[in-house]
Design a protein around this motif. Structure first.
Motif: not given
Length: 363
Positions: A169-180, A142-147, A359-362
């Motif tokens: 996702n074995a390797d993530v960044k903090p911003e991805m955990l927020v999305q999770f 979906q639009h904006g979803v990192l992983r 809070h977004r990588l992009w």
């Protein structure tokens, strides 16, 4: 369009969908990958029949028509469950690259039906890596979803606790955990009707400063993220306490935690069974508690919860346990239909779009 068989008497897929809409209050069917799983296709077909007859969930089987027609005939269900042809199959030991090598596999065709709007959701008990890769390729994030992430229901009371990510996702960044966290919150809102899901971060201590750099930074971002009821850190021994509604972690840690918990449950039941068999008195006690033990086993059985959900795609995808029997497949179809009805894709989109750009990588 692939030819439909199964005694339905309809060769045009659009006409079939229209017929279902009239019969089931405009509910589209769940596209079930009939060739994926350790016990495919017989147990998958039996699960489809259970879903249709006992749970009222419309299902379309995707796979090899002749084999599936014969399996449906054994249940006298050729007029109840249609089939969409898919000659290729992803083996259980095939990984992510198989999604590219087999573009006409049963899981790929099921995703195609979902993408076209001819199915409400997809269910597969096939290779997790293959299902995840095919889902990403065919449905896109979906639009904006990192992983996209895998969400699994843990058997807590009174409601299940959702663990995200459980292995995508074995390797993530903090911003991805927020999305999770937002993905998991959308799951709980859609499937469990919890208005304000409590979110916890899995790490090695309750204090905010506990954990590695990933956990510490994720804690800061989760605390500041609007729309989240973040309650703080939780530890491994709290996985089954029901302290929170959503547990957030990376896929590496989450998968280890999940499999450790499943192994511990199997070990505990094995030890209990051996203990009950040691003496006549123990056997009598076990007999008296049989109904409660069965209920406990049912609650802890992974198949009872329908399977894992691949969140963050442009469509609802449920991954049933590879060893699922008919009851587990039926539960997975029911979960997929419930999530689709709860508009989980829309809920995820709304939550992701509300995350601050900082809070977004992009962003």
């Amino acid at each position: 369009m692939n030819r439909l068989v199964g005694g339905v008497g309809v060769t045009d897929w659009t006409a079939l969908c229209s017929r279902w809409q009239l019969m089931a209050s405009e509910t589209l069917p769940v596209a079930l990958d009939a060739m994926g799983g350790d016990h495919a296709p017989l147990e998958i077909v039996a699960g489809a029949v259970l879903a249709v007859r006992e749970l009222g969930v419309p299902v379309v089987l995707v796979g090899q028509p002749r084999v599936l027609y014969e399996a449906l005939s054994a249940h006298d269900a050729t007029g109840e469950v249609p089939i969409v042809r898919a000659e290729e199959t992803l083996a259980m030991d095939e990984g992510a690259l198989a999604s590219l090598r087999r573009p006409r596999s049963s899981i790929a065709v099921a995703c195609h039906l979902l993408r076209r709007g001819d199915a409400a959701a997809v269910v597969s008990a096939g290779s997790t890596a293959g299902v995840v890769a095919t889902g990403k390729l065919r449905l896109r994030a979906q639009h904006g979803v990192l992983r996209p992430a895998i969400a699994v229901a843990l058997p807590t009371l009174p409601n299940p606790t959702i663990l995200v990510d459980a292995g995508a996702n074995a390797d993530v960044k903090p911003e991805m955990l927020v999305q999770f966290a937002h993905l998991g919150a959308a799951y709980v809102e859609s499937a469990l009707d919890v208005k304000t899901p409590r979110v916890g971060l899995l790490t090695i201590g309750a204090e905010p400063e506990k954990g590695n750099k990933l956990a510490k930074r994720a804690h800061e971002l989760l605390q500041a993220s609007p729309g989240l009821h973040f309650t703080g850190n939780i530890e491994g021994h709290e996985l089954l306490t029901g302290k929170v509604d959503v547990i957030v972690t990376d896929g590496f840690t989450g998968n280890i935690a999940l499999k450790t918990m499943e192994g511990s449950v199997r070990y505990a039941f094995g030890q209990l069974r051996d203990t009950v068999a040691e003496s006549r008195v123990a056997k009598l006690g076990g007999l008296l508690q049989r109904s409660r033990m069965r209920e406990l086993y049912r609650r802890l059985d992974p198949e009872a919860h329908g399977g894992a959900v691949l969140l963050g795609l442009n469509g609802t995808v449920v991954i049933a346990h590879g060893s699922s029997r008919a009851r587990g497949i039926a539960s997975a179809c029911e979960l997929a239909a419930r999530l689709a009805t709860g508009k989980i894709v829309t809920r995820v989109g709304d939550r992701v779009s509300a995350i601050p750009r900082s809070h977004r990588l992009w962003g």
